[in-house]
Design a protein around this motif. Structure first.
Motif, PDB file in Angstrom:
ATOM      1  N   UNK A 231      -8.311   3.034  13.584  1.00 19.22           N
ATOM      2  CA  UNK A 231      -8.964   3.409  12.338  1.00 19.22           C
ATOM      3  C   UNK A 231      -9.959   2.315  11.966  1.00 19.22           C
TER       4      UNK A 231
ATOM      5  N   UNK B 220     -11.995   0.699   8.626  1.00 20.48           N
ATOM      6  CA  UNK B 220     -12.181   0.649   7.176  1.00 20.48           C
ATOM      7  C   UNK B 220     -13.480  -0.092   6.901  1.00 20.48           C
TER       8      UNK B 220
ATOM      9  N   UNK C 287     -17.088   0.799   2.272  1.00 18.21           N
ATOM     10  CA  UNK C 287     -16.757   1.778   1.230  1.00 18.21           C
ATOM     11  C   UNK C 287     -15.261   2.015   1.132  1.00 18.21           C
ATOM     12  N   UNK C 288     -14.499   1.324   1.936  1.00 20.14           N
ATOM     13  CA  UNK C 288     -13.028   1.286   1.857  1.00 20.14           C
ATOM     14  C   UNK C 288     -12.333   2.503   2.442  1.00 20.14           C
ATOM     15  N   UNK C 289     -13.084   3.479   2.955  1.00 21.61           N
ATOM     16  CA  UNK C 289     -12.401   4.594   3.599  1.00 21.61           C
ATOM     17  C   UNK C 289     -11.756   4.133   4.893  1.00 21.61           C
ATOM     18  N   UNK C 290     -10.555   4.644   5.142  1.00 23.01           N
ATOM     19  CA  UNK C 290      -9.906   4.461   6.433  1.00 23.01           C
ATOM     20  C   UNK C 290     -10.232   5.681   7.271  1.00 23.01           C
TER      21      UNK C 290
ATOM     22  N   UNK D 174      -3.070   4.178  -0.851  1.00 20.56           N
ATOM     23  CA  UNK D 174      -3.880   5.177  -0.186  1.00 20.56           C
ATOM     24  C   UNK D 174      -3.134   6.502  -0.149  1.00 20.56           C
TER      25      UNK D 174
ATOM     26  N   UNK E 143      -7.576   9.828   5.078  1.00 19.14           N
ATOM     27  CA  UNK E 143      -7.221   8.933   3.974  1.00 19.14           C
ATOM     28  C   UNK E 143      -8.253   8.982   2.857  1.00 19.14           C
ATOM     29  N   UNK E 144      -7.784   8.746   1.636  1.00 20.68           N
ATOM     30  CA  UNK E 144      -8.680   8.503   0.518  1.00 20.68           C
ATOM     31  C   UNK E 144      -9.129   7.052   0.520  1.00 20.68           C
ATOM     32  N   UNK E 145      -9.950   6.690  -0.490  1.00 21.27           N
ATOM     33  CA  UNK E 145     -10.497   5.343  -0.566  1.00 21.27           C
ATOM     34  C   UNK E 145      -9.521   4.326  -1.126  1.00 21.27           C
TER      35      UNK E 145
END
Lengths: 115, 113
Positions: free
Chosen positions: A35, A37, A40-43, B89, B103-105
Motif C-alpha cells: 500500500x 500512503x 493526501x493520507x490515502x492508503x 482509518x 481505505x479512507x483518509x
C-alpha cells in the motif's frame, strides 16, 4: 517478534535513482500487499500477491516492480525515482486472498523521500 | 474517486467522554467494513469489523454501527482514554472476491486528559 517487517524504515534518495524496499512476514500468510500512503493520507493498494503469484496491480507505473521470491517475502523495487514517489509504503499480509480470511497485518511503513 | 470517505480530519474529545468517528462509502458492492488504528511511526492495526448482515458490533469499549441504507458507519469509543489518541482509518471491501480493502483518509483522534 515482529509479524510483518519492512526495511528500510527511512529512505532518502535523488530523483532518477533505483531503490528497493523489502518486506517479510512470519505469520504463515498466503497473501501479501503493498500500500502507498501519499501526502493526501490515502492508503492506496498497489499490488497483491497470493502464494508468490501477482493478483492485483492497481494501475501502478511499470517503474514499480514487486518481486515475491517466496510467500513470506514481497519486495518492491522502484526504478527511475520521481518526486511524486515520495510517500510512506506499507507492506501488509493476510491469511488468504479474501477478506473473510481475516484482517490485514501491516508493517511499520517505509518512508521514501525523493529529492 | 473516493469510495470511502472520512470527512472529519480530526476530532478532540475529553477523557472519559464518547468519541464518535464517522465514515461514508459509495460503493454498494461493499459489504465488509473495518476500522484500523494507527499510531505515529507504526503501521495500522486492526480494531474492529462488521459485515453487512449486522448493524452493530461491539468489542469492549469499541462499537461499530452500520447504516446500510445511508451507506454510513461509525465507530464509538466509550469511555475515551488518552491511549486512544491515534489516527483511525475506515476500510471497506466486498466480503468475498479479490477486491482489496479500500481505505479512507483517516481521522486523527485526540483524547485530552
Amino acid at each position: 517478534d515482529t509479524a510483518v517487517s519492512q526495511t528500510p524504515k527511512y529512505l532518502v534518495t535523488q530523483m532518477g535513482n533505483d531503490k528497493s524496499i523489502k518486506c517479510e512476514q512470519n505469520l504463515g500468510h498466503d497473501t501479501m500487499y503493498w500500500y502507498k500512503q501519499d501526502s493526501k493520507k490515502f492508503l492506496k493498494i498497489m499490488f497483491s500477491y497470493n502464494n508468490k503469484e501477482l493478483i492485483i496491480n492497481e494501475t501502478v507505473p511499470n517503474r514499480f516492480s514487486p518481486k515475491s521470491p517466496d510467500k513470506a517475502h514481497l519486495n518492491l523495487h522502484i526504478n527511475s525515482l520521481e518526486l511524486g514517489d515520495s510517500a510512506v509504503y506499507f507492506c501488509a499480509s493476510r491469511e488468504g486472498l479474501h477478506p473473510n480470511t481475516g484482517e490485514l497485518f501491516f508493517g511499520e511503513g517505509s518512508r521514501l523521500t525523493v529529492l | 474517486d473516493q469510495q470511502v470517505k472520512q470527512n472529519s480530519p480530526s476530532l478532540s474529545v475529553q477523557e472519559g467522554r464518547i468519541s464518535i468517528l464517522n465514515c461514508d462509502y459509495t460503493n454498494s458492492m461493499f459489504d465488509y467494513f473495518l476500522w484500523y488504528k494507527k499510531y505515529p511511526a507504526e503501521g495500522p492495526t486492526f480494531l474492529i469489523s462488521i459485515s453487512s448482515i449486522k448493524d452493530k458490533n461491539e468489542d469492549g469499549r469499541f462499537t461499530v454501527f452500520l447504516n446500510k441504507s445511508a451507506k454510513h458507519l461509525s465507530l464509538h469509543i466509550v469511555p475515551s482514554q488518552p491511549g486512544d489518541s491515534a489516527v483511525y482509518f475506515c476500510a471497506a471491501s466486498p466480503y468475498s472476491g479479490n477486491t482489496p480493502l479500500v481505505f479512507g483518509k483517516g481521522t486523527r483522534l485526540s483524547v485530552i486528559a
